[in-house]
Scaffold this motif. Structure first.
Motif, mmCIF file in Angstrom:
data_model
loop_
_atom_site.group_PDB
_atom_site.id
_atom_site.type_symbol
_atom_site.label_atom_id
_atom_site.label_comp_id
_atom_site.label_asym_id
_atom_site.label_seq_id
_atom_site.Cartn_x
_atom_site.Cartn_y
_atom_site.Cartn_z
ATOM 1 N N PRO A 45 0.834 -1.209 0.000
ATOM 2 C CA PRO A 45 0.000 0.000 0.000
ATOM 3 C C PRO A 45 0.860 1.247 0.000
ATOM 4 O O PRO A 45 1.920 1.285 0.610
ATOM 5 N N ARG A 67 -3.197 3.529 10.635
ATOM 6 C CA ARG A 67 -2.153 3.881 9.667
ATOM 7 C C ARG A 67 -0.955 2.937 9.805
ATOM 8 O O ARG A 67 -0.384 2.494 8.804
ATOM 9 N N SER A 69 -1.065 -0.096 10.876
ATOM 10 C CA SER A 69 -1.490 -1.396 10.350
ATOM 11 C C SER A 69 -1.413 -1.438 8.830
ATOM 12 O O SER A 69 -1.224 -2.506 8.241
ATOM 13 N N MET A 70 -1.563 -0.272 8.212
ATOM 14 C CA MET A 70 -1.464 -0.156 6.753
ATOM 15 C C MET A 70 -0.062 0.260 6.319
ATOM 16 O O MET A 70 0.128 0.783 5.224
ATOM 17 N N ARG A 71 0.905 0.042 7.184
ATOM 18 C CA ARG A 71 2.320 0.334 6.904
ATOM 19 C C ARG A 71 2.557 1.787 6.508
ATOM 20 O O ARG A 71 3.334 2.097 5.606
ATOM 21 N N LEU A 74 -1.717 5.306 4.753
ATOM 22 C CA LEU A 74 -2.901 6.170 4.783
ATOM 23 C C LEU A 74 -2.511 7.636 4.875
ATOM 24 O O LEU A 74 -1.671 8.022 5.691
ATOM 25 N N MET A 120 -7.824 -5.159 2.065
ATOM 26 C CA MET A 120 -6.633 -4.813 2.831
ATOM 27 C C MET A 120 -6.994 -3.948 4.033
ATOM 28 O O MET A 120 -6.453 -4.126 5.136
ATOM 29 N N LEU A 121 -7.927 -3.025 3.850
ATOM 30 C CA LEU A 121 -8.374 -2.182 4.961
ATOM 31 C C LEU A 121 -9.126 -3.011 6.005
ATOM 32 O O LEU A 121 -8.965 -2.798 7.210
ATOM 33 N N ALA A 124 -6.585 -4.794 8.016
ATOM 34 C CA ALA A 124 -5.905 -3.890 8.942
ATOM 35 C C ALA A 124 -6.768 -3.628 10.176
ATOM 36 O O ALA A 124 -6.263 -3.583 11.301
#
Length: 331
Positions: A45, A67, A69-71, A74, A120-121, A124
């Motif tokens: 991402p 954020r 968790s989404m590396r 975001l 993916m979200l 997360a």
């Protein structure tokens, strides 16, 4: 009959041709695998626009947790209300929205904008819950229909239109020969109109995979057939029997991987993400998805890109037919 032919042997020139054809085929296959793997295999991402409502509350740390968790991908944009954030998703200004509330935070996603990104979200948000963080309730505000649960219908329709356009041009070269250019272009135009309607009827009324209006589907797919048909025609004029090589590289190996159909555009690495914005494959997928699920977000960019490709390719075909004695005849 020569002795070589009678003995089943081949002339040196024929052997070289066979080896060249095999080598080119292997090279095209390798390029296809490499391009798809780089673009689509576990895409990281990056720079994903997301709405944030209430991030300044005492529970605002959840925004940073999501954020992480989404590396760190975001990029939050503040909105005053949940309604405003959801409207931003409908206009495709953001891909998701985090509504921070001490009484229960929510994450709004839209599978229709990219099923891979929405999943993916979701993952997360689930990761936060498993790590003992604040639970996030995930709501899909623009889900995909049961007839297209994977969200790949636009991708498949684009591929069909692409193959129909350039394969027809190559088959004309192989089976009909040097048609007058006017006849050749009339065939491409008729193919775009009839083929576009046929594909639109299948993915629209028949399968119900794309809920856009029939005229919108028809026009979008017809334009793609015309673009790829003209590109194939141009390559036939310029390089003859090897026309499949650049056509395959540009529209299949690179164009499909960068289209945003198999994997959401926001997840594509560079340079595929940039290519998607200026390539007809990416624009067709964007138009099919937008007209089907986000009519408020229809913009001029994909329409302009398709128009530029059509006009430029038609001009190059007309010019090349005058200058190069190969393929369609000017008269």
């Amino acid at each position: 009959m020569s002795r070589n032919t009678a003995d089943g042997e081949h002339k040196p020139g024929e052997l070289r041709t066979v080896l060249t054809v095999v080598a080119v085929g292997i090279a095209l296959a390798m390029t296809f695998v490499a391009s798809y793997t780089l673009a689509l295999d576990r895409p990281p991402p990056r720079r994903i626009a997301a709405a944030l409502v209430g991030g300044e509350t005492s529970d605002g740390a959840i925004a940073q947790q999501l954020r992480s968790s989404m590396r760190g991908a975001l990029e939050y944009r503040s909105y005053p209300t949940a309604e405003a954030a959801e409207h931003a998703i409908e206009q495709q200004k953001v891909y998701a929205a985090l509504i921070v509330d001490p009484g229960g935070s929510r994450l709004l996603v839209a599978s229709a904008a990219g099923n891979s990104l929405a999943q993916m979200l979701r993952n997360a948000a689930l990761k936060l819950d498993e790590q003992g963080g604040r639970k996030l309730v995930v709501t899909d505000v623009r889900p995909l229909p049961d007839t297209d649960r994977s969200g790949l219908a636009a991708f498949y329709a684009m591929i069909a239109a692409t193959l129909l356009g350039f394969l027809t041009a190559l088959q004309l070269r192989m089976n009909v020969g040097r048609l007058p250019l006017r006849t050749w272009l009339s065939i491409i135009a008729g193919l775009a109109v009839i083929g576009g309607l046929a594909l639109a009827v299948v993915v629209g009324p028949v399968l119900g995979a794309l809920p856009a209006s029939l005229p919108a589907l028809w026009g979008t797919l017809a334009a793609q057939i015309a673009v790829t048909g003209l590109f194939g025609t141009l390559m036939v004029i310029l390089i003859g029997r090897w026309a499949v090589v650049p056509t395959w590289l540009i529209f299949i190996a690179i164009g499909n991987a960068a289209s945003g159909g198999a994997v959401a555009t926001a997840l594509l690495p560079q340079p595929y993400r940039t290519i998607s914005d200026i390539h007809p494959n990416g624009c067709v997928v964007a138009l099919l998805q937008t007209t089907s699920y986000f009519p408020e977000a229809i913009g001029v960019r994909p329409l302009l890109v398709e128009a530029v490709w059509l006009v430029v390719l038609l001009g190059l075909v007309l010019l090349s037919a005058r200058l190069v004695r190969n393929g369609p005849r000017w008269k």
